[in-house]
Design a protein around this motif. Structure first.
Motif, PDB file in Angstrom:
ATOM      1  N   CYS A   1       0.856  -1.181   0.000  1.00 22.58           N
ATOM      2  CA  CYS A   1       0.000   0.000   0.000  1.00 22.58           C
ATOM      3  C   CYS A   1       0.897   1.237   0.000  1.00 22.58           C
ATOM      4  O   CYS A   1       1.830   1.334   0.806  1.00 22.58           O
ATOM      5  N   ILE A   2       0.607   2.180  -0.907  1.00 21.61           N
ATOM      6  CA  ILE A   2       1.424   3.398  -0.955  1.00 21.61           C
ATOM      7  C   ILE A   2       0.657   4.649  -0.541  1.00 21.61           C
ATOM      8  O   ILE A   2       1.279   5.621  -0.132  1.00 21.61           O
ATOM      9  N   SER A   3      -0.673   4.628  -0.650  1.00 24.15           N
ATOM     10  CA  SER A   3      -1.458   5.785  -0.212  1.00 24.15           C
ATOM     11  C   SER A   3      -2.949   5.454  -0.245  1.00 24.15           C
ATOM     12  O   SER A   3      -3.363   4.444  -0.802  1.00 24.15           O
ATOM     13  N   ALA A   4      -3.722   6.343   0.361  1.00 20.55           N
ATOM     14  CA  ALA A   4      -5.181   6.202   0.374  1.00 20.55           C
ATOM     15  C   ALA A   4      -5.789   7.594   0.484  1.00 20.55           C
ATOM     16  O   ALA A   4      -5.080   8.576   0.728  1.00 20.55           O
ATOM     17  N   GLU A   5      -7.098   7.676   0.304  1.00 21.91           N
ATOM     18  CA  GLU A   5      -7.770   8.969   0.409  1.00 21.91           C
ATOM     19  C   GLU A   5      -7.674   9.546   1.820  1.00 21.91           C
ATOM     20  O   GLU A   5      -7.550  10.738   1.993  1.00 21.91           O
ATOM     21  N   GLN A   6      -7.727   8.687   2.816  1.00 27.30           N
ATOM     22  CA  GLN A   6      -7.618   9.127   4.206  1.00 27.30           C
ATOM     23  C   GLN A   6      -6.172   8.900   4.682  1.00 27.30           C
ATOM     24  O   GLN A   6      -5.519   7.963   4.252  1.00 27.30           O
ATOM     25  N   PRO A   7      -5.708   9.732   5.598  1.00 29.99           N
ATOM     26  CA  PRO A   7      -4.341   9.547   6.116  1.00 29.99           C
ATOM     27  C   PRO A   7      -4.238   8.325   7.026  1.00 29.99           C
ATOM     28  O   PRO A   7      -5.223   7.870   7.590  1.00 29.99           O
ATOM     29  N   ARG A   8      -3.045   7.802   7.142  1.00 31.53           N
ATOM     30  CA  ARG A   8      -2.706   6.693   8.038  1.00 31.53           C
ATOM     31  C   ARG A   8      -3.509   5.418   7.782  1.00 31.53           C
ATOM     32  O   ARG A   8      -3.804   4.661   8.696  1.00 31.53           O
TER      33      ARG A   8
ATOM     34  N   ASN B   1      -5.542  -0.500   6.593  1.00 28.18           N
ATOM     35  CA  ASN B   1      -6.692  -0.495   7.496  1.00 28.18           C
ATOM     36  C   ASN B   1      -7.930  -0.824   6.668  1.00 28.18           C
ATOM     37  O   ASN B   1      -8.181  -0.203   5.631  1.00 28.18           O
ATOM     38  N   THR B   2      -8.720  -1.769   7.112  1.00 30.41           N
ATOM     39  CA  THR B   2      -9.879  -2.235   6.333  1.00 30.41           C
ATOM     40  C   THR B   2     -11.045  -1.247   6.310  1.00 30.41           C
ATOM     41  O   THR B   2     -12.049  -1.507   5.660  1.00 30.41           O
TER      42      THR B   2
END
Length: 139
Positions: free
Chosen positions: A78-85, A127-128
């Motif tokens: 995983c390198i990034s997502a819309e939400q932080p952390r 994080n799911t």
């Protein structure tokens, strides 16, 4: 004296060249799906298709390749997502493609992704609570 200058010059450029080599990894997106996982688009109802680690995925249209993706293994992180952390730092997994996302028995948490990871695979790298994440993957 000239040979010393050439030697110093090579010390400067050799590390630079090594750092500039291209990566073989691709970037895409991953969603998750939950059981039931059978039948799958690759191996039907055969339960032995799943790795004992439960780290597997359904291939999206971008990597499906008319079924040639079946059995392929990828390193995924995983390198990034819309939400932080959301991403779990420094966590990479090896997954096996066992299904085709467009025809999987269980719905995906997000449509149109590169891969749809099993619950266990997704939860190992992110994080799911996120419906999908941006990933780096390499065969």
């Amino acid at each position: 004296m000239k040979s010393v200058a050439i030697l110093n010059f090579s010390y400067f450029f050799i590390p630079f060249i090594v750092l500039m080599q291209p990566s073989n990894a691709d970037v895409g997106t991953a969603a998750r799906y939950s059981p039931p996982y059978l039948p799958s688009g690759c191996y039907g109802t055969e339960a032995t298709q799943f790795p004992s680690s439960n780290l597997f995925a359904a291939a999206g249209d971008g990597i499906w390749d008319n079924g040639a993706a079946c059995g392929r293994q990828y390193l995924v992180r995983c390198i990034s997502a819309e939400q932080p952390r959301i991403c779990i730092p420094d966590q990479s997994i090896q997954i096996k493609i066992v299904d085709y996302a467009a025809s999987a028995v269980s719905p995906s948490s997000a449509a149109g992704t590169t891969m749809v990871l099993s619950d266990k695979a997704f939860g190992t790298i992110a994080n799911t609570s996120a419906p999908f994440v941006n990933i780096e993957f390499q065969q």
